[in-house]
Design a protein around this motif. Structure first.
Motif, mmCIF file in Angstrom:
data_model
loop_
_atom_site.group_PDB
_atom_site.id
_atom_site.type_symbol
_atom_site.label_atom_id
_atom_site.label_comp_id
_atom_site.label_asym_id
_atom_site.label_seq_id
_atom_site.Cartn_x
_atom_site.Cartn_y
_atom_site.Cartn_z
ATOM 1 N N GLY A 44 0.819 -1.213 0.000
ATOM 2 C CA GLY A 44 0.000 0.000 0.000
ATOM 3 C C GLY A 44 0.851 1.260 0.000
ATOM 4 N N PHE A 45 1.907 1.273 0.797
ATOM 5 C CA PHE A 45 2.799 2.431 0.810
ATOM 6 C C PHE A 45 3.412 2.660 -0.572
ATOM 7 N N ALA A 46 3.766 1.558 -1.248
ATOM 8 C CA ALA A 46 4.375 1.680 -2.574
ATOM 9 C C ALA A 46 3.374 2.186 -3.601
ATOM 10 N N ARG A 47 2.180 1.601 -3.614
ATOM 11 C CA ARG A 47 1.171 1.969 -4.615
ATOM 12 C C ARG A 47 0.634 3.381 -4.402
ATOM 13 N N LEU A 48 0.509 3.778 -3.143
ATOM 14 C CA LEU A 48 -0.164 5.041 -2.811
ATOM 15 C C LEU A 48 0.824 6.100 -2.360
ATOM 16 N N PHE A 85 9.301 -2.327 -2.793
ATOM 17 C CA PHE A 85 9.581 -0.917 -3.100
ATOM 18 C C PHE A 85 10.345 -0.800 -4.416
ATOM 19 N N THR A 86 11.346 -1.658 -4.594
ATOM 20 C CA THR A 86 12.149 -1.597 -5.820
ATOM 21 C C THR A 86 11.303 -1.912 -7.043
ATOM 22 N N ARG A 140 11.203 5.246 -4.048
ATOM 23 C CA ARG A 140 12.552 5.658 -3.673
ATOM 24 C C ARG A 140 12.770 5.757 -2.166
ATOM 25 N N GLY A 141 11.743 5.417 -1.393
ATOM 26 C CA GLY A 141 11.889 5.463 0.053
ATOM 27 C C GLY A 141 12.847 4.386 0.563
ATOM 28 N N LEU A 167 11.082 -13.218 -5.084
ATOM 29 C CA LEU A 167 9.727 -12.701 -4.808
ATOM 30 C C LEU A 167 9.810 -11.205 -4.562
ATOM 31 N N ASP A 168 9.053 -10.431 -5.347
ATOM 32 C CA ASP A 168 9.084 -8.974 -5.182
ATOM 33 C C ASP A 168 7.682 -8.364 -5.194
ATOM 34 N N GLU A 169 6.697 -9.170 -4.818
ATOM 35 C CA GLU A 169 5.337 -8.675 -4.644
ATOM 36 C C GLU A 169 4.653 -9.522 -3.582
#
Length: 421
Positions: free
Chosen positions: A19-23, A53-54, A59-60, A284-286
């Protein structure tokens, strides 16, 4: 902006990170700190979080630590999602009440009280350390039982708001049934945490058209099936209760069911082992599909929305949160914590006005509010008598013989977590 997640090693966390990544436009997180004393699982979760995040070009920076003071230093908001005693304690909470003929569940009844007794002192210690390090930080509590924990935080003077995903889940479900975007659905959501009713479903906002009668008329069978309650009951009520109301409306039926199948705690523990194996995969990246079965659906979106509003950066103007009553429901004390629609901003959450509540719901709210008051007293001050009083007051228990037996079993199974026992 720095956000800290206490309990960051939870298998829930990739849902939150996604959620942090998408929003990120709603909540521009520059540093996300995942804090957890369980270092091994924290590193697995943290590794996946960085890969998420990647993958989404966020970029956080994500850091992990088992040092609470380091984690909360300079944080703008601290999210609490911890489970004192882990799944082993939850397994106990869901087991020994059934031996007495009462619902075994982690947020209500005797099991819910046990969780509150373990959790409140730990959360208050964390909040005190947050306040010493950064007194301006908001605390967002997702730790169950949310109502009792949030009341403990507010009573101690902390900047805190409680969050649950039940309302956002229903909003998404109703939007799909009505073929409208979720943002077009406003719920008249009223009650206490895990004791709520949708008394209206409005299109467009608080003053919009109430389409709940249409929703029940056209989709009542599906809604009833999801709640595992009979359709005629929904027609009689004319509202949509949360699925937690089944513990009240069909208590004996639920007890019979729970006695014949593995506990939810056992199911979740097995799922967590599988999830952690997946999280260890460096490819795994999702968030994996299996995570949807873990619970907490749409938690990330609700958390982002709430944090953004509290930190003055955006978020929707009205959100369902847990906060002080302050006269919103006149039949409850001002310091009761209720779960309703509220205007949320940098100064906190202000409940929207609520139309008069049917006595059918108001009476149960009042009973459970009284229990939550006694439960908090037991969590803060300890003692067998306080535990007994809380159990005796709970609508799902109520009989002195049950309360006596449950008191002894609660203390026996939780002695290592109770400083006074």
């Amino acid at each position: 902006m720095k956000l800290t997640v206490v309990g960051g090693g939870s298998t829930y966390t990739p849902e939150l990170v996604d959620g942090f990544a998408r929003l990120r436009d709603t909540l521009p997180v520059e540093e996300l700190v995942l804090m957890d004393p369980a270092r091994e699982r924290l590193e697995l979760v943290g590794g996946l979080a960085r890969r998420i995040f990647t993958r989404q070009d966020h970029r956080g920076r994500i850091t992990t630590t088992d040092n609470l003071d380091e984690a909360v230093d300079g944080a703008d908001a601290v999210l609490l999602q911890l489970r004192v005693g882990g799944q082993a304690a939850r397994q106990q909470d869901e087991t020994w009440p059934l031996e007495c003929g009462c619902v075994g569940q982690e947020t209500t009844g005797a099991g819910g009280l046990a969780k509150a007794l373990r959790t409140v002192p730990v959360v208050l210690d964390i909040a005190d350390r947050v306040r010493r390090t950064n007194p301006h930080a908001w605390i967002i509590d997702f730790t169950n039982p949310v109502g009792i924990v949030t009341r403990a935080l507010l009573r101690a003077g902390h900047k805190a708001v409680g969050l649950c995903n039940v309302a956002i889940g229903l909003q998404r479900k109703f939007a799909a049934l009505l073929s409208v975007p979720p943002s077009g659905i406003h719920l008249d959501h009223v009650g206490l945490n895990h004791l709520t009713w949708e008394t209206a479903v409005r299109l467009g906002g608080p003053e919009g058209e109430d389409v709940l009668p249409k929703l029940l008329g056209e989709h009542g069978d599906r809604i009833a099936a999801d709640l595992r309650l009979p359709r005629p009951l929904l027609d009689t009520l004319g509202v949509v209760p949360s699925y937690y109301l089944r513990y009240y409306y069909a208590h004996d039926e639920v007890v019979r069911e729970l006695r014949t199948k593995p506990s939810r705690a056992a199911e979740v523990a097995a799922m967590e082992r599988e999830l952690l194996t997946l999280y260890a995969d460096p490819e795994l990246d999702e968030k994996p599909e299996l995570l949807a079965g873990r619970g907490g659906a749409f938690y990330s979106e609700a958390a982002v929305d709430l944090a953004a509003a509290l930190l003055g950066g955006g978020g929707t103007p009205y959100q369902v949160v847990n906060t002080y009553n302050r006269g919103t429901l006149p039949f409850l004390p001002d310091d009761a914590v209720i779960e309703v629609q509220a205007a949320v901003g940098a100064k906190g959450a202000t409940p929207l006005p609520v139309p008069p509540v049917d006595p059918l719901y108001a009476g149960l709210m009042a009973d459970v509010t009284a229990y939550e008051h006694l439960a908090l007293e037991a969590a803060l001050h300890g003692g067998r008598d306080r535990v007994f009083r809380a159990l005796l007051s709970h609508p799902l228990i109520g009989q002195y013989a049950y309360a006596e037996t449950l008191t002894d079993r609660l203390i026996t199974h939780n002695r290592e977590h109770l400083a006074w026992a």
